[in-house]
Design a protein around this motif. Structure first.
Motif, PDB file in Angstrom:
ATOM      1  N   LEU A   8       0.824  -1.206   0.000  1.00 24.23           N
ATOM      2  CA  LEU A   8       0.000   0.000   0.000  1.00 24.23           C
ATOM      3  C   LEU A   8       0.856   1.252   0.000  1.00 24.23           C
ATOM      4  N   SER A   9       1.947   1.236   0.778  1.00 25.54           N
ATOM      5  CA  SER A   9       2.843   2.394   0.810  1.00 25.54           C
ATOM      6  C   SER A   9       3.529   2.600  -0.538  1.00 25.54           C
ATOM      7  N   LYS A  10       3.871   1.501  -1.220  1.00 24.26           N
ATOM      8  CA  LYS A  10       4.479   1.615  -2.550  1.00 24.26           C
ATOM      9  C   LYS A  10       3.487   2.201  -3.550  1.00 24.26           C
ATOM     10  N   ASP A  11       2.221   1.790  -3.441  1.00 21.34           N
ATOM     11  CA  ASP A  11       1.198   2.341  -4.326  1.00 21.34           C
ATOM     12  C   ASP A  11       0.985   3.835  -4.053  1.00 21.34           C
ATOM     13  N   ALA A  12       1.088   4.233  -2.781  1.00 21.77           N
ATOM     14  CA  ALA A  12       0.946   5.648  -2.436  1.00 21.77           C
ATOM     15  C   ALA A  12       2.076   6.468  -3.052  1.00 21.77           C
ATOM     16  N   LEU A  13       3.296   5.955  -2.959  1.00 19.57           N
ATOM     17  CA  LEU A  13       4.430   6.652  -3.571  1.00 19.57           C
ATOM     18  C   LEU A  13       4.284   6.708  -5.089  1.00 19.57           C
ATOM     19  N   SER A  14       3.783   5.624  -5.671  1.00 19.44           N
ATOM     20  CA  SER A  14       3.562   5.593  -7.113  1.00 19.44           C
ATOM     21  C   SER A  14       2.509   6.614  -7.531  1.00 19.44           C
ATOM     22  N   SER A  15       1.450   6.747  -6.726  1.00 21.20           N
ATOM     23  CA  SER A  15       0.395   7.724  -7.027  1.00 21.20           C
ATOM     24  C   SER A  15       0.939   9.139  -6.958  1.00 21.20           C
ATOM     25  N   LEU A  16       1.753   9.421  -5.940  1.00 20.75           N
ATOM     26  CA  LEU A  16       2.368  10.747  -5.818  1.00 20.75           C
ATOM     27  C   LEU A  16       3.266  11.038  -7.014  1.00 20.75           C
ATOM     28  N   ARG A  17       4.028  10.048  -7.432  1.00 17.43           N
ATOM     29  CA  ARG A  17       4.909  10.228  -8.579  1.00 17.43           C
ATOM     30  C   ARG A  17       4.118  10.482  -9.853  1.00 17.43           C
ATOM     31  N   ASP A  18       3.006   9.778 -10.022  1.00 16.31           N
ATOM     32  CA  ASP A  18       2.195   9.954 -11.229  1.00 16.31           C
ATOM     33  C   ASP A  18       1.497  11.308 -11.259  1.00 16.31           C
ATOM     34  N   LEU A  19       1.087  11.800 -10.089  1.00 15.25           N
ATOM     35  CA  LEU A  19       0.374  13.074 -10.028  1.00 15.25           C
ATOM     36  C   LEU A  19       1.309  14.273 -10.013  1.00 15.25           C
ATOM     37  N   ALA A  20       2.573  14.060  -9.682  1.00 16.08           N
ATOM     38  CA  ALA A  20       3.528  15.167  -9.566  1.00 16.08           C
ATOM     39  C   ALA A  20       3.639  15.996 -10.851  1.00 16.08           C
ATOM     40  N   PRO A  21       3.751  15.393 -12.045  1.00 20.54           N
ATOM     41  CA  PRO A  21       3.839  16.224 -13.260  1.00 20.54           C
ATOM     42  C   PRO A  21       2.610  17.106 -13.477  1.00 20.54           C
ATOM     43  N   ILE A  22       1.423  16.587 -13.141  1.00 21.18           N
ATOM     44  CA  ILE A  22       0.207  17.385 -13.296  1.00 21.18           C
ATOM     45  C   ILE A  22       0.242  18.586 -12.369  1.00 21.18           C
ATOM     46  N   VAL A  51      -7.480  12.833  -3.673  1.00 19.14           N
ATOM     47  CA  VAL A  51      -7.178  12.203  -4.962  1.00 19.14           C
ATOM     48  C   VAL A  51      -6.065  11.177  -4.804  1.00 19.14           C
ATOM     49  N   VAL A  52      -5.003  11.544  -4.079  1.00 14.83           N
ATOM     50  CA  VAL A  52      -3.891  10.613  -3.863  1.00 14.83           C
ATOM     51  C   VAL A  52      -4.362   9.381  -3.103  1.00 14.83           C
ATOM     52  N   ALA A  53      -5.153   9.608  -2.053  1.00 15.37           N
ATOM     53  CA  ALA A  53      -5.651   8.483  -1.262  1.00 15.37           C
ATOM     54  C   ALA A  53      -6.560   7.580  -2.085  1.00 15.37           C
ATOM     55  N   GLY A  54      -7.457   8.195  -2.867  1.00 11.07           N
ATOM     56  CA  GLY A  54      -8.370   7.404  -3.688  1.00 11.07           C
ATOM     57  C   GLY A  54      -7.647   6.619  -4.760  1.00 11.07           C
TER      58      GLY A  54
END
Length: 247
Positions: A8-22, A51-54
């Motif tokens: 779950l923590s890895k998915d959270a970091l992945s979500s942050l990384r994906d949203l960072a460019p936006i 959004v990150v949590a979802g």
């Protein structure tokens, strides 16, 4: 439990990384181009956290639920050896995941309003509702048929490129006969059907089925169902427009 928390923590970091460019693009335009103070900054930050949590929970849920379910069902149906239930499941999966798609609902309602403006249907609530419902049913049926074709291709080991190329040639031919008002809607319908729920389930179905059949390579044979799910709605909606023009 520990492994789940790590995932779950890895998915959270992945979500942050994906949203960072936006976030970066919006921030740059806000500071350098718009140059206006941001109103409701706290609400925006809170919404961003949601959004990150979802997104994190959604990705995590896909991994532990939807992908295994799709693959397990495909394996079970293949071992059962019943072509009827395999094709039935493929059709119901395509139809069920599409008919309730919010993006399709929005497109269908907008298409009905456009049809009224073009004089294709009467300007009444009943006519608008019937047109939108009919469009949604047509698209849902098309995705069900798409998965039938995709599963049949995997079982029969037919050529994916030939089927896709032939399908788009047919789309181009039908486009020349369809009313102009429906063409854009038809082509957009191919995109709204590939939703965040449909894609994982359909992909898992294809990979699981190809893994269960002797002589099939999951890498080359398991994928391609999404291509059919994007193609057939275009063709079905174009035909739907032609039929509605005659009615």
């Amino acid at each position: 439990m520990k492994d789940s928390l790590v995932a779950l923590s890895k998915d959270a970091l992945s979500s942050l990384r994906d949203l960072a460019p936006i976030v970066l693009v919006i921030a740059v335009f806000q500071v350098l181009v718009i140059q206006q103070p941001v109103s409701g900054l706290l609400a925006i930050l809170f919404g961003g956290l949601l959004v990150v949590a979802g997104l994190t929970c959604f990705i995590f849920g896909l991994r532990i639920a939807l992908f295994p379910i799709g693959e397990d069902l495909a394996h079970s149906l293949a071992r059962k050896g019943s072509a009827f239930w395999l094709f039935t499941f493929a059709f119901v999966l395509g139809f069920g995941t599409t008919i309730a798609e919010p993006a399709l609902l929005a497109v269908a309602e907008e298409a009905a309003e456009v049809a009224v403006g073009a004089g294709a249907i009467p300007d009444s609530e009943e006519a608008v509702s019937n047109y939108a419902s009919g469009l949604r049913l047509v698209v849902a049926l098309s995705v069900g048929v798409a998965l039938l074709l995709g599963v049949l291709r995997i079982v029969k080991n037919w050529s994916l490129p030939l089927m896709i190329i032939g399908g788009y040639i047919l789309v181009v031919i039908v486009t020349t006969m369809a009313p102009a008002e429906i063409v854009g809607i038809a082509y957009d319908s191919g995109g709204v059907t590939t939703s965040t729920v449909t894609v994982p389930l359909v992909t898992a179905l294809g990979v699981g089925l190809a893994s269960s059949l002797k002589g099939r390579n999951p890498m080359t044979d398991g994928f391609g169902l999404i291509a059919f799910a994007s193609l057939t709605p275009i063709l079905f909606v174009l035909v739907y427009g032609i039929v509605m023009q005659w009615v």
